[in-house]
Design a protein around this motif. Structure first.
Motif, PDB file in Angstrom:
ATOM      1  N   LYS A 285       2.822  10.201   2.982  1.00 24.71           N
ATOM      2  CA  LYS A 285       3.707  10.402   1.719  1.00 24.71           C
ATOM      3  C   LYS A 285       4.778   9.390   1.804  1.00 24.71           C
ATOM      4  CE  LYS A 285       2.301  14.360  -0.176  1.00 24.71           C
ATOM      5  NZ  LYS A 285       1.859  14.371  -1.434  1.00 24.71           N
ATOM      6  N   SER A 286       4.311   8.090   1.772  1.00 23.96           N
ATOM      7  CA  SER A 286       5.203   7.124   1.775  1.00 23.96           C
ATOM      8  C   SER A 286       5.985   6.887   0.488  1.00 23.96           C
ATOM      9  CB  SER A 286       4.445   5.905   2.222  1.00 23.96           C
ATOM     10  OG  SER A 286       3.366   5.585   1.218  1.00 23.96           O
ATOM     11  N   SER A 287       7.227   7.047   0.504  1.00 26.43           N
ATOM     12  CA  SER A 287       7.807   7.085  -0.872  1.00 26.43           C
ATOM     13  C   SER A 287       7.740   5.822  -1.692  1.00 26.43           C
ATOM     14  CB  SER A 287       9.344   7.569  -0.687  1.00 26.43           C
ATOM     15  OG  SER A 287       9.831   6.444   0.323  1.00 26.43           O
ATOM     16  N   LYS A 288       7.380   4.855  -1.110  1.00 26.07           N
ATOM     17  CA  LYS A 288       7.265   3.415  -1.929  1.00 26.07           C
ATOM     18  C   LYS A 288       6.406   2.587  -1.192  1.00 26.07           C
ATOM     19  CE  LYS A 288      10.846   1.301   1.182  1.00 26.07           C
ATOM     20  NZ  LYS A 288      12.124   0.467   0.851  1.00 26.07           N
ATOM     21  N   LEU A 289       5.993   1.610  -2.034  1.00 22.07           N
ATOM     22  CA  LEU A 289       4.710   0.493  -1.483  1.00 22.07           C
ATOM     23  C   LEU A 289       5.413   0.120  -0.152  1.00 22.07           C
ATOM     24  CD1 LEU A 289       3.761  -0.701  -4.825  1.00 22.07           C
ATOM     25  CD2 LEU A 289       2.077   0.501  -3.439  1.00 22.07           C
ATOM     26  N   THR A 290       4.380   0.106   0.914  1.00 20.12           N
ATOM     27  CA  THR A 290       4.556  -0.541   2.109  1.00 20.12           C
ATOM     28  C   THR A 290       4.031  -2.150   2.277  1.00 20.12           C
ATOM     29  OG1 THR A 290       4.261   1.790   3.195  1.00 20.12           O
ATOM     30  CG2 THR A 290       4.155  -0.272   4.657  1.00 20.12           C
TER      31      THR A 290
ATOM     32  N   VAL B 229       0.864  -1.159  -0.062  1.00 14.92           N
ATOM     33  CA  VAL B 229       0.050   0.001   0.060  1.00 14.92           C
ATOM     34  C   VAL B 229       0.820   1.201   0.127  1.00 14.92           C
ATOM     35  CG1 VAL B 229      -1.852   1.299   1.188  1.00 14.92           C
ATOM     36  CG2 VAL B 229      -1.863  -1.165   1.087  1.00 14.92           C
ATOM     37  N   ARG B 230       0.435   2.210  -0.776  1.00 17.35           N
ATOM     38  CA  ARG B 230       1.163   3.591  -0.663  1.00 17.35           C
ATOM     39  C   ARG B 230       0.227   4.601  -0.501  1.00 17.35           C
ATOM     40  NH1 ARG B 230       3.254   3.487  -5.704  1.00 17.35           N
ATOM     41  NH2 ARG B 230       1.965   5.192  -6.594  1.00 17.35           N
ATOM     42  N   ASN B 231       0.704   5.670   0.286  1.00 20.86           N
ATOM     43  CA  ASN B 231      -0.281   6.736   0.535  1.00 20.86           C
ATOM     44  C   ASN B 231       0.407   8.015   0.137  1.00 20.86           C
ATOM     45  OD1 ASN B 231      -1.712   8.610   1.852  1.00 20.86           O
ATOM     46  ND2 ASN B 231      -1.198   8.263   4.015  1.00 20.86           N
TER      47      ASN B 231
ATOM     48  N   ASP C 180      -1.165  10.873   0.586  1.00 22.22           N
ATOM     49  CA  ASP C 180      -1.727  12.265   1.149  1.00 22.22           C
ATOM     50  C   ASP C 180      -0.822  12.629   2.193  1.00 22.22           C
ATOM     51  OD1 ASP C 180      -3.599  13.761   2.011  1.00 22.22           O
ATOM     52  OD2 ASP C 180      -4.942  12.542   2.820  1.00 22.22           O
ATOM     53  N   ASN C 181      -0.984  13.766   2.747  1.00 24.54           N
ATOM     54  CA  ASN C 181      -0.331  14.483   3.738  1.00 24.54           C
ATOM     55  C   ASN C 181      -0.593  13.918   5.404  1.00 24.54           C
ATOM     56  OD1 ASN C 181       1.117  16.316   2.030  1.00 24.54           O
ATOM     57  ND2 ASN C 181      -0.659  17.635   2.029  1.00 24.54           N
ATOM     58  N   LYS C 182      -1.374  13.172   5.433  1.00 21.62           N
ATOM     59  CA  LYS C 182      -1.512  12.401   6.842  1.00 21.62           C
ATOM     60  C   LYS C 182      -1.523  11.018   6.480  1.00 21.62           C
ATOM     61  CE  LYS C 182      -6.608  12.687   7.013  1.00 21.62           C
ATOM     62  NZ  LYS C 182      -7.723  12.923   7.727  1.00 21.62           N
ATOM     63  N   SER C 183      -1.406  10.413   7.791  1.00 21.10           N
ATOM     64  CA  SER C 183      -1.495   8.918   7.670  1.00 21.10           C
ATOM     65  C   SER C 183      -2.792   8.390   7.567  1.00 21.10           C
ATOM     66  CB  SER C 183      -0.770   8.120   8.811  1.00 21.10           C
ATOM     67  OG  SER C 183      -1.527   8.684   9.909  1.00 21.10           O
ATOM     68  N   ARG C 184      -2.977   7.202   6.833  1.00 23.42           N
ATOM     69  CA  ARG C 184      -4.378   6.719   6.634  1.00 23.42           C
ATOM     70  C   ARG C 184      -4.657   5.339   7.168  1.00 23.42           C
ATOM     71  NH1 ARG C 184      -8.134  10.364   4.646  1.00 23.42           N
ATOM     72  NH2 ARG C 184      -7.086  12.048   3.345  1.00 23.42           N
ATOM     73  N   ILE C 185      -5.847   4.791   7.497  1.00 21.70           N
ATOM     74  CA  ILE C 185      -6.144   3.484   7.818  1.00 21.70           C
ATOM     75  C   ILE C 185      -6.569   2.852   6.838  1.00 21.70           C
ATOM     76  CG2 ILE C 185      -7.369   2.267   9.571  1.00 21.70           C
ATOM     77  CD1 ILE C 185      -5.187   3.728  10.977  1.00 21.70           C
ATOM     78  N   VAL C 186      -6.199   1.814   6.493  1.00 17.11           N
ATOM     79  CA  VAL C 186      -6.783   0.840   5.531  1.00 17.11           C
ATOM     80  C   VAL C 186      -7.355  -0.379   6.356  1.00 17.11           C
ATOM     81  CG1 VAL C 186      -5.637   1.643   3.785  1.00 17.11           C
ATOM     82  CG2 VAL C 186      -4.584  -0.359   4.715  1.00 17.11           C
ATOM     83  N   SER C 187      -8.394  -1.151   5.628  1.00 15.41           N
ATOM     84  CA  SER C 187      -8.754  -2.369   6.297  1.00 15.41           C
ATOM     85  C   SER C 187      -8.439  -3.407   5.224  1.00 15.41           C
ATOM     86  CB  SER C 187     -10.501  -2.464   6.390  1.00 15.41           C
ATOM     87  OG  SER C 187     -11.101  -3.626   6.978  1.00 15.41           O
ATOM     88  N   ILE C 188      -7.761  -4.345   5.712  1.00 15.73           N
ATOM     89  CA  ILE C 188      -7.319  -5.493   4.616  1.00 15.73           C
ATOM     90  C   ILE C 188      -8.062  -6.707   5.153  1.00 15.73           C
ATOM     91  CG2 ILE C 188      -5.299  -6.702   4.188  1.00 15.73           C
ATOM     92  CD1 ILE C 188      -3.848  -4.574   4.598  1.00 15.73           C
ATOM     93  N   LYS C 189      -8.763  -7.512   3.915  1.00 15.05           N
ATOM     94  CA  LYS C 189      -9.377  -8.775   4.246  1.00 15.05           C
ATOM     95  C   LYS C 189      -8.839  -9.979   3.306  1.00 15.05           C
ATOM     96  CE  LYS C 189     -13.970  -6.787   5.422  1.00 15.05           C
ATOM     97  NZ  LYS C 189     -15.314  -6.614   5.207  1.00 15.05           N
ATOM     98  N   ALA C 190      -8.671 -11.085   3.765  1.00 18.77           N
ATOM     99  CA  ALA C 190      -8.008 -12.221   3.250  1.00 18.77           C
ATOM    100  C   ALA C 190      -9.055 -13.089   3.109  1.00 18.77           C
ATOM    101  CB  ALA C 190      -6.714 -12.547   3.617  1.00 18.77           C
TER     102      ALA C 190
END
Length: 351
Positions: free
Chosen positions: A83-88, A52-54, A56-66
């Motif tokens: 503003k993560s520079s690469k995919l986390t 996941v890459r963000n 935006d200027n603020k951190s975000r919460i995502v929900s992940i389902k498997a």
């Protein structure tokens, strides 16, 4: 806990599977095409990942389902830095899966935004190997894990007054480990004779080459005793389990394409309670790990399935085979000292 995965991953072509989503979060997913179940301990096991890459200027919460074959088996929230520079890379924990046969399964990933919008929804196929498949690239560690002195069938073999070992020893039935110096080799011989008395048969292995590696199907010692059959690795694991249950220290040596079992007689490789008994028969092989040494008595485990093969014959076959490759075996440390592996935190795999 996470399993070891043994193949290249498959990455998605699109950063986002939902072209209508316009939020700051982008996601892709990957899954390992092969999951090796032989290393799984109790608890959860990770068999896939999303990235996941963000923007935006603020951190975000995502929900992940498997999902595994249509059933949602994992859901959790993950904070993605601003503003993560690469995919986390985010590891997705799946509930423990355990199959008796190798099979293809469908894995589905979903990533949702804070508001519940679907960022990613992707399904992939993945090969999940049987819990009985031994990864031959990790044969030393996995052999140590498959050796199980606590197996009820092994305990019956060793401890029961009406078990195979007691019957083979007769009136001299005594399991003393290393307590009696001159009794070690007779105990080893008694185990060989006890297994042989069960009427064992040799069966060829079920090794398989594939794009993901080289595996061999290995049955539990309980199953080998029940079926009265085995191959070199199965018989070696069986004997090693018996020896460890008797408080003897087993070793499994791996000449090219083969497995040979033995018992440690003395070692300076690691702290050990074993001692060198007086040697009255057989040949002693010195295994080396750098400058440290370990003296072992080995025998060809598959001889238990050949009724004309004596214990002394089995020792001779093993000694000749190992000595013919000993320099390479020592250079590559192609052997597994089971008790040493136990000290390293590897525990028996209960199946």
């Amino acid at each position: 806990s996470s399993s070891d995965v043994t193949s290249d991953s498959e990455s998605g072509d699109d950063a986002c599977n939902n072209p209508n989503y316009t939020g700051p979060i982008l996601a892709e997913c990957s899954t390992q095409r092969v999951v090796d179940l032989s290393n799984i301990s109790e608890g959860n096991v990770a068999i896939g990942a999303v990235a996941v890459r963000n923007d935006d200027n603020k951190s975000r919460i995502v929900s992940i389902k498997a999902f595994l074959e249509g059933d949602c088996i994992s859901t959790f929230n993950q904070e993605v830095p601003s503003k993560s520079s690469k995919l986390t890379k985010i590891t997705v924990p799946f509930k423990k899966v355990s199959f008796d046969d190798t099979r293809s399964v469908e894995i589905r990933f979903q990533v949702l935004s804070e508001s519940g919008g679907i960022i990613l929804d992707r399904s992939l196929s993945m090969l999940v190997r049987s819990r009985f498949d031994l990864d031959l690239t990790k044969i030393k560690e996995q052999t140590a894990r498959l050796v199980n002195p606590l197996d009820p069938a092994i305990k019956h073999f060793v401890d029961s007054a009406d078990g195979p070992l007691a019957k083979a020893m007769g009136s001299s039935y005594s399991v003393t480990g290393y307590q009696s110096r001159n009794a070690v080799i007779p105990q080893i011989k008694a185990v060989f004779e006890a297994v042989k008395s069960l009427g064992m048969h040799y069966v060829s292995d079920t090794s398989t080459f594939s794009d993901e590696g080289f595996y061999q199907r290995v049955r539990t010692s309980e199953k080998v005793l029940e079926d009265r059959s085995g191959n070199c690795i199965e018989f070696s694991i069986l004997f090693a389990s018996i020896f460890e249950s008797m408080a003897l220290e087993p070793v499994v040596v791996f000449p090219v394409g083969h497995a040979i079992v033995g018992v440690v007689l003395s070692t300076d490789m690691y702290d050990s309670e074993s001692c060198m008994p007086s040697i009255s028969e057989g040949s002693i092989i010195v295994l080396r790990n750098g400058i440290k040494t370990c003296s072992v008595l080995c025998f060809e485990s598959t001889c238990c399935a050949h009724h004309s093969c004596s214990f002394e014959d089995a020792i001779g076959i093993a000694t000749d085979t190992i000595n013919g490759q000993l320099s390479n075996i020592n250079r590559r440390t192609d052997f597994s000292l089971i008790t040493e592996k136990r000290h390293g935190g590897i525990q028996p795999k209960v199946v």
